[in-house]
Design an enzyme around this catalytic site. Sequence first.
Site, PDB file in Angstrom:
ATOM      1  CG  ASP A   1       4.973  -0.037  -3.922  1.00  0.00           C
ATOM      2  OD1 ASP A   1       3.997  -0.065  -3.163  1.00  0.00           O
ATOM      3  OD2 ASP A   1       5.832  -0.943  -3.994  1.00  0.00           O
TER       4      ASP A   1
ATOM      5  CG  ASP B   1      -2.691   2.115  -2.817  1.00  0.00           C
ATOM      6  OD1 ASP B   1      -2.625   1.078  -3.488  1.00  0.00           O
ATOM      7  OD2 ASP B   1      -2.524   2.136  -1.569  1.00  0.00           O
TER       8      ASP B   1
ATOM      9  N   GLY C   1      -0.970  -3.344   5.419  1.00  0.00           N
ATOM     10  CA  GLY C   1      -0.642  -4.638   6.008  1.00  0.00           C
ATOM     11  C   GLY C   1      -1.679  -5.655   5.584  1.00  0.00           C
TER      12      GLY C   1
ATOM     13  CB  SER D   1       0.703   1.390  -4.266  1.00  0.00           C
ATOM     14  OG  SER D   1       1.431   1.128  -3.111  1.00  0.00           O
TER      15      SER D   1
ATOM     16  CB  THR E   1      -0.821  -0.013   1.310  1.00  0.00           C
ATOM     17  OG1 THR E   1      -1.644  -1.141   1.287  1.00  0.00           O
ATOM     18  CG2 THR E   1      -1.638   1.225   1.499  1.00  0.00           C
TER      19      THR E   1
ATOM     20  CE  LYS F   1      -5.079  -0.377  -0.398  1.00  0.00           C
ATOM     21  NZ  LYS F   1      -3.732  -0.479  -0.913  1.00  0.00           N
TER      22      LYS F   1
ATOM     23  NE  ARG G   1      -2.273  -2.514  -8.185  1.00  0.00           N
ATOM     24  CZ  ARG G   1      -1.329  -2.342  -9.114  1.00  0.00           C
ATOM     25  NH1 ARG G   1      -0.087  -2.646  -8.832  1.00  0.00           N
ATOM     26  NH2 ARG G   1      -1.637  -1.859 -10.294  1.00  0.00           N
TER      27      ARG G   1
ATOM     28  CB  SER H   1       4.917  -1.710  -0.223  1.00  0.00           C
ATOM     29  OG  SER H   1       3.730  -1.456  -0.936  1.00  0.00           O
TER      30      SER H   1
END
Lengths: 273, 235
Positions: free
Chosen positions: A205, A56, A86, A208, A40, A72, A58, A168
């Site tokens: 990343d 984000d 997480g 994400s 994330t 999220k 995803r 991440s």
Amino acid sequence: MSQSAVDVPPKGGFSFDLCKRNDMLTQKGLKAPSFLKTGTTIVGLIFKDGVILGADTRATEGPIVADKNCEKIHYMAPNIYCCGAGTAADTEAVTDMVSSQLRLHRYQTSRDSRIITALTLLKKHLFSYQGHVSAALVLGGVDITGPHLHTIYPHGSTDTLPFATMGSGSLAAMSVFEAKYKEGLTRDEGIKLVAEAICSGIFNDLGSGSNVDICVITKGNNEYLRNYMEPNPRTYVSSKGYSFTKKTEVLLTKITPLLERVEITEVGEAMEE
Amino acid sequence: MGDSQYSFSLTTFSPSGKLVQIEHALTAVGSGQTSLGIKASNGVVIATEKKLPSILVDEASVQKIQHLTPNIGTVYSGMGPDFRVLVRKSRKQAEQYLRLYKEPIPVTQLVRETATVMQEFTQSGGVRPFGVSLLVAGYDDKGPQLYQVDPSGSYFSWKASAMGKNVSNAKTFLEKRYTEDMELDDAIHTAILTLKEGFEGEISSKNIEIGKIGADKIFRVLTPAEIDDYLAEVE
């Protein structure tokens, strides 16, 4: 009946009984199922009138995108929201639980919830599970003492910051914040900066992606801007649709009865017992 | 009375088939301050006397009518501290229900769970029954509802009910005045008139409390200013 809603281990705390079983199974060769993780990018910053949170959308399961548009940013209280990175189940369960506790607390005290209360409830829970509850959170809101922004790590440690990133994609987002953050941002400047930071995570990343969600919390008001930005639209959708060759079975309609239809006529009286 | 030999232990039936402690609990309720509730066609109103033990008590700090959920409120007659405990338990049960089913608890369910708690205290060792009767007012998908819960744990749905010191006069008055198609504002006026019936002294916004819930499904306790407006209309 109310006991079944919350299964508390008899001595309190985490029950490690199943961990032995899991070890035994992995030794025997069983591959443990992987968690649905939100690799994330989540961010938060304090601006002039309050707090802006961004995330984000995803959700990944290993290399596969499990949910292209998940939420999220979780509701904790009318004046407090929490972004979660997480394991998706952990972040949802823990924010749901603390949101419930905060609501009960509001009834008892007839006061708005404070961010520090949410923070303490979350960190106590996470610490007692010694990091096994894999939830990394960015908690922000505005209460009677002003705007607050905190990060919470899975083991239970917390930070209080003017701007924060987790997940991440946190390094990509943090680079944007470190370059461009300043105190006293206006609402539009703040939203623009948060969107930029999330986009940086989305594009740089792998964990994400998809869209940007934003939540703006000010004194007495909150705005949840779901899918504020959609920088990854699905392009090249064929307007013709799929075309199959004429012989493809799938285009034929054939009904095969699986059982013979049998007409039943009632004859005689019902059996007497 | 012959029952008195059996009136010490809660969990022992008397020869006449009664649990005398519960009768005594009802007496405690009957000597509490009057409270009443009326179910209108588009809402519910509950009201109570708020007689403080002395003029020195800060009446703004006392609130007898409490929220259980955003759309359910409650008032009592009897012992205040017992009421506090029940409110706390009920709020927790409502919250657990919401957490489990992600649905606001229906009024009947909350009443049933509260009544179960009250009944548990009539069948356990070392505890006494609650010395309160509750009036629970709520508005959910089934419309406006009013329930009365007694110390024994029994509950009934009422169109209008009263409890406490002035119960017989109040109920007679309500029986005469109640109509099926009453609207919420009419119900509030009737509630005030019913309280006035047995009121000792001058009725004012400082010594009564009124709570209402309408089709908006939000339970509110009226401010003293609003009570003053209704009192003026009733005059």
